[in-house]
Design a protein around this motif. Structure first.
Motif, PDB file in Angstrom:
ATOM      1  N   PHE A 167      -1.021   1.641  11.200  1.00  0.00           N
ATOM      2  CA  PHE A 167      -1.746   0.742  10.304  1.00  0.00           C
ATOM      3  C   PHE A 167      -2.152  -0.533  11.042  1.00  0.00           C
TER       4      PHE A 167
ATOM      5  N   LEU B 218      -3.910   4.507   0.110  1.00  0.00           N
ATOM      6  CA  LEU B 218      -4.879   3.520   0.570  1.00  0.00           C
ATOM      7  C   LEU B 218      -6.030   3.401  -0.430  1.00  0.00           C
TER       8      LEU B 218
ATOM      9  N   PHE C   1       0.820  -1.206   0.000  1.00  0.00           N
ATOM     10  CA  PHE C   1       0.000   0.000   0.000  1.00  0.00           C
ATOM     11  C   PHE C   1       0.860   1.264   0.000  1.00  0.00           C
TER      12      PHE C   1
END
Length: 192
Positions: free
Chosen positions: A89, A53, A40
């Protein structure tokens, strides 16, 4: 020639994460989550921005509204930073898992049940790659998944075949579930 002999195989390691949301093996889950984070983090700066994202979710066919994503992750991005660091995250992932699947209590399953769950998680991950359901991951199937993730390796079928060969123990040019499981267990051991 996907099914033929694997004379073009070399010994290199391929490590692809499971798509399962939360695995029962903490070390496997952390390694898998780190690999997702790295995928990502498109520019490799150690942070995932809302744009990165949104791009990753869009490439996976899971497109979401950018504003919705921003409001969901905003509380996990510390003041003064542009995006989520890995720890942020991981906290977001844990929170979403707890919200959707209930909190994971350590030791809430017996060893056999935990092993069975991990096996199910691995089978689920295997099915993501095995698009035609024939019980094998071919270079073409791996190439499709890599392309969906926007990875440059997808452009080179020779590189994709090399990746297959790195875990193809019986050298038939494709990966069966046993080989896939062996690869995933190797990640768990190295990540511990």
């Amino acid at each position: 020639m996907e099914g033929g002999g694997g004379s073009h195989c070399r010994s290199r390691a391929l490590h692809r994460p499971s798509p399962s949301f939360r695995l029962r093996s903490p070390s496997l889950n952390t390694v898998r989550l780190r690999r997702i984070f790295d995928l990502f983090d498109h520019n490799g700066d150690g942070e995932i921005t809302v744009d990165e994202l949104a791009l990753a979710l869009d490439r996976l066919g899971l497109g979401a509204d950018r504003d919705e994503i921003a409001s969901t992750v905003a509380t996990y991005i510390p003041l003064g930073r542009a995006g989520l660091a890995f720890d942020d995250f991981e906290a977001l992932h844990r929170s979403l898992g707890d919200t959707f699947f209930g909190a994971a209590a350590p030791g809430d399953e017996g060893a056999a049940a935990a092993e069975e769950k991990e096996e199910q998680d691995m089978r689920e991950a295997f099915r993501v790659f095995d698009e035609d359901g024939d019980g094998f991951i071919s270079a073409a199937e791996l190439q499709v998944v890599l392309a969906k993730l926007g990875l440059p390796e997808a452009r080179n079928i020779a590189r994709v075949r090399e990746m297959i060969c790195s875990v193809d123990q019986d050298r038939d040019g494709r990966v069966d579930f046993g080989e896939f499981k062996h690869m995933m267990q190797g990640i768990s051991v190295r990540g511990a």
